[in-house]
Motif scaffolding. Sequence first.
Motif, short mmCIF file in Angstrom:
data_model
loop_
_atom_site.label_atom_id
_atom_site.label_comp_id
_atom_site.label_asym_id
_atom_site.label_seq_id
_atom_site.Cartn_x
_atom_site.Cartn_y
_atom_site.Cartn_z
N ALA A 1 0.81 -1.22 0.00
CA ALA A 1 0.00 0.00 0.00
C ALA A 1 0.84 1.27 0.00
O ALA A 1 0.45 2.28 -0.58
CB ALA A 1 -0.94 0.01 1.21
N LEU A 2 2.00 1.23 0.67
CA LEU A 2 2.79 2.46 0.82
C LEU A 2 4.26 2.12 0.92
O LEU A 2 4.64 1.09 1.51
CB LEU A 2 2.33 3.23 2.07
CG LEU A 2 2.95 4.61 2.31
CD1 LEU A 2 1.90 5.58 2.83
CD2 LEU A 2 4.12 4.55 3.29
N ILE A 3 5.10 2.98 0.35
CA ILE A 3 6.55 2.78 0.36
C ILE A 3 7.21 4.01 0.95
O ILE A 3 6.93 5.15 0.54
CB ILE A 3 7.09 2.56 -1.07
CG1 ILE A 3 6.42 1.35 -1.72
CG2 ILE A 3 8.60 2.39 -1.05
CD1 ILE A 3 6.71 1.23 -3.20
N LEU A 4 8.08 3.80 1.95
CA LEU A 4 8.94 4.85 2.48
C LEU A 4 10.29 4.69 1.79
O LEU A 4 11.03 3.74 2.07
CB LEU A 4 9.07 4.72 4.00
CG LEU A 4 7.76 4.88 4.77
CD1 LEU A 4 7.95 4.49 6.23
CD2 LEU A 4 7.25 6.30 4.68
N LEU A 5 10.61 5.59 0.88
CA LEU A 5 11.70 5.38 -0.06
C LEU A 5 12.78 6.44 0.11
O LEU A 5 12.50 7.64 0.07
CB LEU A 5 11.15 5.42 -1.50
CG LEU A 5 12.15 5.32 -2.64
CD1 LEU A 5 12.92 4.00 -2.58
CD2 LEU A 5 11.43 5.45 -3.98
N ASP A 6 14.04 5.95 0.28
CA ASP A 6 15.18 6.85 0.36
C ASP A 6 15.53 7.34 -1.05
O ASP A 6 15.48 6.57 -2.01
CB ASP A 6 16.36 6.10 0.98
CG ASP A 6 17.51 7.05 1.31
OD1 ASP A 6 17.30 8.27 1.23
OD2 ASP A 6 18.60 6.56 1.64
N VAL A 7 15.88 8.61 -1.19
CA VAL A 7 16.24 9.16 -2.50
C VAL A 7 17.65 8.73 -2.89
O VAL A 7 17.90 8.25 -4.00
CB VAL A 7 16.15 10.70 -2.48
CG1 VAL A 7 16.62 11.28 -3.82
CG2 VAL A 7 14.73 11.16 -2.20
N VAL A 8 18.60 8.90 -1.98
CA VAL A 8 20.01 8.64 -2.28
C VAL A 8 20.41 7.30 -1.67
O VAL A 8 20.45 7.15 -0.44
CB VAL A 8 20.90 9.77 -1.72
CG1 VAL A 8 22.35 9.50 -2.05
CG2 VAL A 8 20.45 11.12 -2.26
N MET A 9 20.71 6.32 -2.55
CA MET A 9 21.19 5.02 -2.07
C MET A 9 22.46 4.67 -2.84
O MET A 9 23.48 5.33 -2.66
CB MET A 9 20.08 3.97 -2.19
CG MET A 9 18.92 4.22 -1.20
SD MET A 9 17.60 3.00 -1.27
CE MET A 9 16.82 3.46 -2.81
N GLU A 10 22.39 3.67 -3.73
CA GLU A 10 23.60 3.33 -4.47
C GLU A 10 24.01 4.42 -5.46
O GLU A 10 25.14 4.42 -5.95
CB GLU A 10 23.43 1.98 -5.19
CG GLU A 10 22.25 1.93 -6.16
CD GLU A 10 21.04 1.29 -5.52
OE1 GLU A 10 20.46 0.38 -6.12
OE2 GLU A 10 20.68 1.71 -4.39
N SER A 11 23.09 5.33 -5.73
CA SER A 11 23.42 6.52 -6.54
C SER A 11 22.56 7.68 -6.04
O SER A 11 21.62 7.49 -5.28
CB SER A 11 23.15 6.26 -8.04
OG SER A 11 21.75 6.14 -8.27
N ASP A 12 22.90 8.91 -6.51
CA ASP A 12 22.17 10.07 -6.05
C ASP A 12 20.71 10.04 -6.44
O ASP A 12 19.86 10.62 -5.75
CB ASP A 12 22.81 11.36 -6.62
CG ASP A 12 24.16 11.64 -5.97
OD1 ASP A 12 24.45 11.00 -4.95
OD2 ASP A 12 24.90 12.49 -6.50
N ASN A 13 20.37 9.38 -7.54
CA ASN A 13 19.00 9.36 -8.03
C ASN A 13 18.39 7.97 -7.98
O ASN A 13 17.40 7.68 -8.68
CB ASN A 13 18.93 9.88 -9.47
CG ASN A 13 19.26 11.35 -9.56
OD1 ASN A 13 18.78 12.14 -8.76
ND2 ASN A 13 20.09 11.73 -10.53
N ALA A 14 18.96 7.10 -7.16
CA ALA A 14 18.48 5.72 -7.13
C ALA A 14 17.00 5.66 -6.77
O ALA A 14 16.23 4.89 -7.37
CB ALA A 14 19.30 4.90 -6.12
N GLY A 15 16.57 6.47 -5.81
CA GLY A 15 15.18 6.46 -5.40
C GLY A 15 14.25 6.91 -6.51
O GLY A 15 13.20 6.29 -6.75
#
Length: 752
Positions: A88-102
């Motif tokens: 239903a919902l995702i809490l997603l990090d923007v910066v992971m393996e790259s700056d725009n991964a999220g």
Amino acid sequence: MADDFIQILDDDDNELTPVDGKHSSVPVTSDCSAEPWVIGIIDDELSVHEATIFALKNVTLYDRPLVFYSAYSAKEGFELIKSYPEMALILLDVVMESDNAGLELVDRIRNELNNALVQIVLRTGQAGYAPEEEVIIRYEINSYKTKTELTRKKLFTVLAAGLRSFQQLRTIEQSRDGLRAIVDASASLMQERFVFEFSSGVLTQIDALFDLASESLFCVSQRPAQAPIDSSKCKDGYYVVAADTKYSKYFGCNIKDIQRELPIMVKALQALEQKQHVFTEDVSCLYLSTPSGWEGVIVATGKVCLATADQELLQIFCMNVALGLENAKFFSHLNKAAFHDELTNLYNRAGLIEEGIQYCQLNRTKCTLYLIDIDYFHHFIASLGYELGNAILQKVADILRQLFGKNTIIARVHSDAYAVIVADATLSANEVAVRCSRPIVLEGQSIRIGLTVGTSSLSYSDESSPDIGILLRRAEMALNVAKEQKRGSGEVFDEAYEIASRKSMTLLSDFRIGIDQQELFLVLQPKVGGVEHQVIGFEALLRWKHPKKGMIPPGAFIASVEKSGMHYELDLYVARALCDIINANPEVAVPISFNISANSLNHESFVNELHKVFTQNNVELDKVEVEVTENALIHSELAISRLNSLVDKGFVICLDDFGAGFSSLSYLLRLPLTTIKIDRAFVANITSNSESLTIIRGIIEIIQSLKKDVIVEGVENEEQLALLKGLGVEKIQGFYFYKPMLVEKALALLSR
């Protein structure tokens, strides 16, 4: 829990269990058998997972527990979401393996997985990595937060909003075909701006949506604004605001009054009392409620029962109808507020123009607009207060209703002004003023009000559209003339008024430019005294040399400047120009007087600003005198107070044009005057009229007895001068000696 940043403590019972490189957490909700909400946490920091799960431990939203699934990279996150399509919902990090991964993952969720329902909340520990607004919109990102923003309380709020959106979207998705029909119907209904129009549209749509053939009524609480229902019948209750042909005779009726004649209304009342749908074999009553408390019921009769219809679809339909009803209700409310005067329940200025056009088009004849102003209404307010002032306004509204009847448009267009549009009017402006000027009784006391009226008329052909704005503007011109020349009476618009108004507007526009370009300048008229008639002072008079129109006399623009409110700026302009003259001619030892406007004295900052002009220019105040006309002081305690302030600053005050207006000898005792200038009107006839001579003799004796200086202006011949000399007058100003002249020529007289 306090609303501060979540701190994670070491805890052996943190309920985190690794599963295939992921972490899942199911809060302790053993007593809840409902299907849990699936929440995804995709972040490369383990502490974020732990903090989130800990913060939402044992939380239940909308009677359903939460279950968390974790991934630590965008790649893992994609597989996780692919494995749990019900997420239903995702809490997603923007910066992971790259700056725009999220952001790249969001693109894959929406486009590769075609998942448009899951709610996505972007999180980042670096505020500078906030995505552009265009990106948020393109990928349907539901929220963006920095990790430090997501306190427990805010995290809970974000989750609650997201899950609610997901639930609503999934419900809509499951009823896509039915919803499309509802949306189409709602789009049509939302175009209806008033409650009764909207309700009629609902009856048309309901049969088509549910493939029914019924005879229907629509009832709502309270009488909706703008509905063509007899207001005398309407009290508290529920009224029929739309009905099919079979029930059309019940339109506008209170359903309690017709329940014996129409038994189906018993079921309608039952639905309203129980606040739920009521279904029988022959009658279906759909209960509606709006956020602001309006209630309604749709009654469908015949061999039909909506209980067999898709109930979820029916509920969505009712929700849309309720929202549409609310929209129509608010539009009706706003329409009333926009076009009606709340105090008198008449139209306001906008309503007059809106309804006046339709009225004139309907009558297709000559229409007359009466503009009616209450004389000296501000005096009533000052004496009686605003509450009784409002009562006067309501009484005048009643008087106008009685005088003009129903087939007219009556409006309150200003605080104390009314407008009436009448087809084929028979009353003159003066007759209206006389008939409406009458005593009214308020709180046991009789108050007589006077009215001044301006009128204008307009004839037009069937092809033309009446311009109520022009009609009103012309009536305003006539009213202004009546207020200036014959208050308490009436005046009819004349083309000459419009020509004069246009000239005045053009003149004021040129005048503003003239002030900026310093086209206005001062001339000086000498004052003489003594046996040899030496120059003892000057009066500075304003002149205007227009670059195209040449010299414009003061009488052509001063009155317009006063009305426009530019008097304050003009007075300071004159003061600065006078300072320039004095500084350019420091040898001048006689005072120069200048005039100030009556209205400037009412300006709070005028005294200080005027004083500042002279101090900033290093001009001693004993070199100038301030002249103020007597009329400026009538009924103005404030003006007298400001004159005293000027004297306290060091100015010398001269009362100009004494006797020209409503002279009151008591002012001579109250005003801080040094000099009194007798108006030229008393001088003109002293050689031929003994009464004029007697009056001016008495005035001079009074002024001299009060130890004030006397100046007589307007002396134009030897005979007048001789008589004034015989009365003991020593200071003279007039054409017999000198006309106003250029500064250089006037100052040269001092060297003789």
